[in-house]
Design an enzyme around this catalytic site. Sequence first.
Site, PDB file in Angstrom:
ATOM      1  N   GLU A 150      48.269  20.412  37.070  1.00 11.29           N
ATOM      2  CA  GLU A 150      47.232  20.532  38.120  1.00 11.29           C
ATOM      3  C   GLU A 150      46.002  19.680  37.764  1.00 11.29           C
ATOM      4  O   GLU A 150      44.867  20.058  38.035  1.00 11.29           O
ATOM      5  CB  GLU A 150      46.838  21.996  38.361  1.00 11.29           C
ATOM      6  CG  GLU A 150      47.874  22.802  39.091  1.00 11.29           C
ATOM      7  CD  GLU A 150      49.051  23.167  38.218  1.00 11.29           C
ATOM      8  OE1 GLU A 150      50.160  22.657  38.478  1.00 11.29           O
ATOM      9  OE2 GLU A 150      48.884  23.955  37.275  1.00 11.29           O
ATOM     10  N   GLU A 210      59.131  18.406  32.545  1.00  9.34           N
ATOM     11  CA  GLU A 210      59.868  18.807  33.750  1.00  9.34           C
ATOM     12  C   GLU A 210      60.419  17.577  34.471  1.00  9.34           C
ATOM     13  O   GLU A 210      60.240  17.411  35.685  1.00  9.34           O
ATOM     14  CB  GLU A 210      58.955  19.627  34.665  1.00  9.34           C
ATOM     15  CG  GLU A 210      58.531  20.941  34.043  1.00  9.34           C
ATOM     16  CD  GLU A 210      57.620  21.770  34.947  1.00  9.34           C
ATOM     17  OE1 GLU A 210      57.046  21.219  35.895  1.00  9.34           O
ATOM     18  OE2 GLU A 210      57.519  22.976  34.698  1.00  9.34           O
ATOM     19  N   GLU A 291      57.391  28.148  30.286  1.00 10.79           N
ATOM     20  CA  GLU A 291      56.270  28.412  31.190  1.00 10.79           C
ATOM     21  C   GLU A 291      56.565  29.709  31.928  1.00 10.79           C
ATOM     22  O   GLU A 291      57.254  29.713  32.957  1.00 10.79           O
ATOM     23  CB  GLU A 291      56.053  27.278  32.204  1.00 10.79           C
ATOM     24  CG  GLU A 291      55.524  25.998  31.603  1.00 10.79           C
ATOM     25  CD  GLU A 291      55.006  25.003  32.657  1.00 10.79           C
ATOM     26  OE1 GLU A 291      55.088  25.296  33.868  1.00 10.79           O
ATOM     27  OE2 GLU A 291      54.530  23.930  32.254  1.00 10.79           O
TER      28      GLU A 291
END
Length: 661
Positions: A150, A210, A291
Site C-alpha cells: 500500500e 506475491e 501474511e
Amino acid sequence: MIISYFIKKKMRLEIVSVLLAFSSLSAASQSSSPVRDQDVVSYSLNKSTERTFIVDHEKNEFLKDGKVFRYVSGSLHYFRIPREYWKDRIHKMKAAGLNAITTYVEWSLHEPFPGVYNFDGLADIEYFLELIKKEDMYVLLRPGPYICAERDFGGFPYWLLNATPKKSLRTNDPTYKDYVKKWFDVLMPKMRPHLYGNGGNIIMVQVENEYGSYYPCDQNYTIWLRDLFRSYVNEKALLFTIDGCGSSYLACGSIPEVFATVDFGASVQNAQDCFNFIREIQKTGPLVNSEFYPGWLSHWQEPNPVVHSEDVVRVMKQMLSLNASFNFYMFHGGTNFGFTSGANTNQSTPNAGYQPQLTSYDYDAPMTEAGDPTEKYFKIKQVLGEAEFLVSNEISPVPVSKGNYGKFMLKPVASFFDKVTQRMKPVVSDVPLTFEDMDINTGFVMYETTLTEEQKNISRPAILSINSIRDRAIIYLDNVNVGVMSRVKGNTTMSITIKSTNEKLTILVENQGRVNYGNFFEDRKGIIDPVTLNNLTLGPWKMIAHPLNETSWVSLIEPVQSVQLPAFYKTTFVLPENTTKCLDTYLDPTGWTKGVAYVNGINLGRYWPLGGPQVTLYVPGVFLVMPPASNKLVMMELEGAPPDLSVKFVDTPNLNGSITV
Ligand SMILES: *[C@@H]1O[C@H](CO)[C@@H](O)[C@H](O)[C@H]1NC(C)=O
Ligand SMILES: *[C@@H]1O[C@H](CO)[C@@H](O)[C@H](O)[C@H]1NC(C)=O
Ligand SMILES: *[C@@H]1O[C@H](CO)[C@@H](O)[C@H](O)[C@H]1NC(C)=O
Ligand SMILES: *[C@@H]1O[C@H](CO)[C@@H](O)[C@H](O)[C@H]1NC(C)=O
C-alpha cells in the site's frame, strides 16, 4: 497484499516442483520438543558454533541451530513509524508473545534518485534491525524489490518509469534487472552482517513479493532474482516466497529451490484449506502463513474495513494446532506520511475503479496508528500465552496520553496562481505531459492553456473531455473553480460554459498515489491523452508543477488578508507552558476541504475530511518542539477553508468520519 477478487489475466497451471531442494538440509535434525520462546533468550546458548536456520523436510519444521523452531511474527514497517518510536513498538510486540518481526525494505525511500542513496533517520534500517536484535527477536526481511505494501508504486522509485521500457517491471528485461542489481549491490552488503548465519537476527529473506499475483509469470526473471539473492545470502538465512491462497498464485509465484509460503486472513473457514495449496507444490516442510490479516487496508471515500478479534483468534488457534509459523500483517501499521500512500485500481480498466489509500495505515491492527495496544492485542497475547509463547504483562491497556493542544487560527499566505508559490520552472508543450515526463514525483501539476477565439466561440455549454485523469482534476476558467473530475468517480467529460471574455483554462491535477498492486501499475500521473473541448483539441499547454516537497519558504512570506484557492495558510503555536514532554496529538482539519498539512516542515500527509473516512492526521510528539519554541503549521488547501481559518489539535483520532463526497 493479495486482493483475491482481482482476476488474474493469465493463469499458468504447470506446477513448479520445489521438493528436492532441501534434502541435504534435513540431516541436521536432532531436537526434542518444539522450541518457542525459550529458544529466543540468548544467542550465546547455542551449543554449536555454527548458526544455521534451515528447513527439516522430515519433521516438517524449521531448525534453528539444529533445534525445532517456530515463529509468530508481526509486520512492522520502519518507514511508517518515527525512528524515535521504533524501540517502543518492537518492545510492545515482544510483550504480546511475538518472537519475530517482518519488514519490507522500501526501494523508493532508499534510492530516491538513481544512484542517490539514503540510509539516515527513518531510512536507517540497520538501526531498526539492531533494536529488534536487542529484544532477542528474529527478522523476516522482505527486500522486494517490489513490495506492494500500500505504498506509492509498490515501493518502486518513480524514476524507474522513465528509466525502464514499458511493461518491463518485474520481468527478465535487462534494463530493469540492471537497476535491481545496482540497488541490491548497495542494500545487500549492509544486510549481510545481520543474517542469522553471520551472527545477526535475519532468519528468512523473501524473494520478490506475491509474484503469482502478477501477470507475466516470468520464471526466467524469478530464477535470476533467486540467484542474485543467493549471491548475497549464501546459506546464512533461508530464502522464501509468499503467495496468495490458490493454485494459480503458487504456480507462478513459487520459485524452484526456494521455500514457499502462503498468505490468508481471518475470514477463512479453515486454515488447512490454504495450507493444502502449499502442499500441492511443496509436499514437506513447515507450514507458514506469511501474511495473516488481523485488519485490512482502507481507501478514501470508502468505509473502513473491520476485522473482528474473534475471527483472528479462531484462525490463530487453527494455525497453532497445525504447528504452523505465521506473521500478522500488520501488527502495527503506522502512517503513510507525506505522499507515500499507494492505490488500488480495476485491473481491466485502470482509469476507473481507482482507490487511493488513506494517509493513516492504522489498518485496524492490534496496535493503533499511535502504537497503543487494542483489545485485539490483548486477545492475541492471551492465545500466544496459552500456547506457551513468552508474553509479558508490563504493557498497560491504557493508551499513552495524547495532547489536546487546542484551537489555532491560520492566516492566508499565497495562492497557487501567485508567482511566489510557483517554485518550478514552467514547461511548455503542444500536448499535455505527464508528471514523469517532467520528472515530477509527487503533488500537483497545473496545466494551463489560453483559449483561442474559435474555442471561446464554441456552442455553450461545451464538453470538456479528458480521457485519463490521474488522479483528480479541478477545472478553472480564469482562476475560477468550475468543477472537479475524478478518476475515482470515473469522470472523463464535463460540461463547461465558456464566456467570450474568458482567457485561460486551467486543469490542476493531483497525484493521489501510484497504483501498488496488480497487473496495471505503471501508473504515470497527470494528463495522459490530449484534452478536447467538443471536437477541438486544446493546447499548447503551460505546465507548472507543485511537488510540495518543501514548504519552508512559506514562513518567509508575509500573510495577506484573503487569498484565492488553492492556497497556502500558516500559523505558529506554542505548546502549554507546563509541557514536560511533547505528546502525540491529532490535527483535526474539520471545516477544511482537501489538502496537505505540514508541521515544522514535516509533511503529515493528505487530509480530506469530506472524502472520509479519515478525518484527523496523526502528529507524533517527536514532530513538535517544546515551549517556548514555536511550532510552524502550514496547510495547502484546495477547495475551501472555514471562515475562521481554524484547526484543532485533539487527543482522540477520528478515522471513521462520514463519506460526504
Ligand atoms: C526463458 O529463457 C529461455 C532460455 O533462454 C528461453 O528459451 C525462453 O523463451 C525464456 N522465456 C521467457 C518467458 O522469456
Ligand atoms: C505438532 O507438534 C507436536 C510436537 O511438538 C506433535 O506432537 C504434533 O503431532 C504436531 N501436530 C501436527 C498437526 O503436526
Ligand atoms: C472492472 O471493470 C470492468 C469493466 O468495466 C467491470 O466489468 C468490473 O466489474 C470491474 N471490476 C471491479 C472489481 O470493479
Ligand atoms: C463564431 O461563431 C459564429 C457562429 O457560429 C461564426 O459565424 C463565426 O465565424 C465564429 N467566429 C470564430 C472566430 O470562430
